[in-house]
Design an enzyme around this catalytic site. Sequence first.
Site, PDB file in Angstrom:
ATOM      1  N   ASN A 172       0.796  -1.163  -0.179  1.00 41.91           N
ATOM      2  CA  ASN A 172      -0.118   0.185   0.188  1.00 41.91           C
ATOM      3  C   ASN A 172       1.190   1.213   0.591  1.00 41.91           C
ATOM      4  OD1 ASN A 172      -1.503   1.744   1.134  1.00 41.91           O
ATOM      5  ND2 ASN A 172      -2.639   1.347   2.443  1.00 41.91           N
TER       6      ASN A 172
ATOM      7  N   ARG B 237      -2.757  -2.370  -3.203  1.00 39.53           N
ATOM      8  CA  ARG B 237      -3.882  -1.567  -3.552  1.00 39.53           C
ATOM      9  C   ARG B 237      -4.307  -0.397  -4.076  1.00 39.53           C
ATOM     10  NH1 ARG B 237      -5.511   2.630   1.495  1.00 39.53           N
ATOM     11  NH2 ARG B 237      -6.949   3.357   1.221  1.00 39.53           N
TER      12      ARG B 237
ATOM     13  N   HIS C  19     -12.941   2.731   0.460  1.00 41.67           N
ATOM     14  CA  HIS C  19     -13.361   1.701   1.547  1.00 41.67           C
ATOM     15  C   HIS C  19     -13.729   0.572   1.199  1.00 41.67           C
ATOM     16  CE1 HIS C  19     -12.638   4.890   4.660  1.00 41.67           C
ATOM     17  NE2 HIS C  19     -11.267   4.764   4.581  1.00 41.67           N
TER      18      HIS C  19
ATOM     19  N   ARG D 265     -11.054  15.616   8.594  1.00 43.55           N
ATOM     20  CA  ARG D 265     -11.839  16.072   7.549  1.00 43.55           C
ATOM     21  C   ARG D 265     -13.258  16.111   7.851  1.00 43.55           C
ATOM     22  NH1 ARG D 265     -11.275  10.437   3.843  1.00 43.55           N
ATOM     23  NH2 ARG D 265      -8.579   9.995   4.669  1.00 43.55           N
TER      24      ARG D 265
ATOM     25  N   GLU E 178      -7.945  -5.410   5.752  1.00 47.82           N
ATOM     26  CA  GLU E 178      -7.594  -5.026   4.274  1.00 47.82           C
ATOM     27  C   GLU E 178      -6.698  -5.977   3.373  1.00 47.82           C
ATOM     28  OE1 GLU E 178      -8.117  -0.970   5.235  1.00 47.82           O
ATOM     29  OE2 GLU E 178      -9.062  -0.717   3.316  1.00 47.82           O
TER      30      GLU E 178
END
Length: 395
Positions: free
Chosen positions: A10, A87, A176, A237, A381
């Site tokens: 990733n 990823r 996601h 965020r 993940e």
Amino acid sequence: MSARNILVINCGSSSIKFALVNEALPDFALSGLAERLGSAEAQVHWQQGGSQQSLLLPGADHRAALAQVLPLVQAAAGGELHGIGHRVVHGGEHFTAACRLDDASLNAIRATAPLAPLHNPANLLGIEAAIKLFPSLTQVAVFDTAFHQTLPEHAYRYALPEHLYREHGVRRYGFHGTSHRFVSQRAAEMAGLSFGDSSWLVAHLGNGCSTCAIEAGQSRDTSMGLTPLEGVVMGTRSGDVDPNLHSHLARTLGWSLEQIETLLNKDSGLLGLSGLSNDMRSLEQAREQGHAGATLAIEVFCYRLAKSLAAMSCALTRLDGLIFTGGIGENSPLIRSKTVAHLKLLNLALDPAANARTIRGVAGPIQAYGHPRVMVVPTNEERQIALDTLALLEA
Ligand code: ADP
């Protein structure tokens, strides 16, 4: 055939997270992080069999860091590495599932870069470095957006003129997806239901947060949109704000687009509301001590999360369970109970003792007796990316 090993990568603009996944073992044989790449402070940290090590790599770029990690990976895999899973954040409308990396798929990933200018070019750095270092190995891209390509048009279109969608790809994509898919499959297994005939609401709550409605094994709606800024409150965020905020700030304060982007992505969310931290653990501690900003940040976070989950329920025909995952979802009984308290109209209620003990990697149901299922399911993940890579090796 012995159990196979997949390296999962990733890549960020200055970092590489990696994990070696063996299909038969629950824990990673090796995992680590190379960070501050391209700077004098570049370094790599890794964990293997309970021991942790670090190495300084001054000036190393992505390729140099991966080259350093390569012998560690080969040794941990006993010389048998079967594939690499990467990823990739944005697959646009082109990628509806994971794909093998070849010239055509690499070009398609490059073509989606305008949709994710911060993420896709960084993901490509890792892919290109890994292909140079492991030219004969099967390499696979797994996209955060792919699982959400099943959204119906009424869920993915913005109420904007058609040409912005047709000519410029302005629509809701969602992110996601790898995590939403992994935990909803696990939840179905744990509940003894078929994934293809079950209906879930998911709250993925990490530094980034999103909700998802999943029915018949498919994503039907999700809270993130064109970019990962839309939706619920996150660490730094804002999530949803009035779209006119941009012009308001520009007109009244003379702010530039860059300043507004930084405000909404880096200075808002839990950090902006609390004035203290983006980290939920710190906020829970500060709330205990009566910190007003931390208390407000937690209240807004839970209320808006519940509102998003209630909105997601519009995409389902029944509810087999609500799933909490991600660092906050897996570890915070407080956030789970405050969120569920806003969802009485969905008849949701928690068992306080089950909620309190289902933390630190424990999975299981936490609902009160006689109420719809609420489950905590740790996400993984890396394992999902490895499973997707293995599936393509067999294809
Ligand atoms: P990322 O999205 O970077 O993978 P994680 O899934 O690790 O992030 O989630 C990080 C968030 O989880 C942080 O806000 C952190 O404070 C929160 N978290 C981790 N452990 C706890 C805990 N015990 N209680 C509350 N929040 C926690």
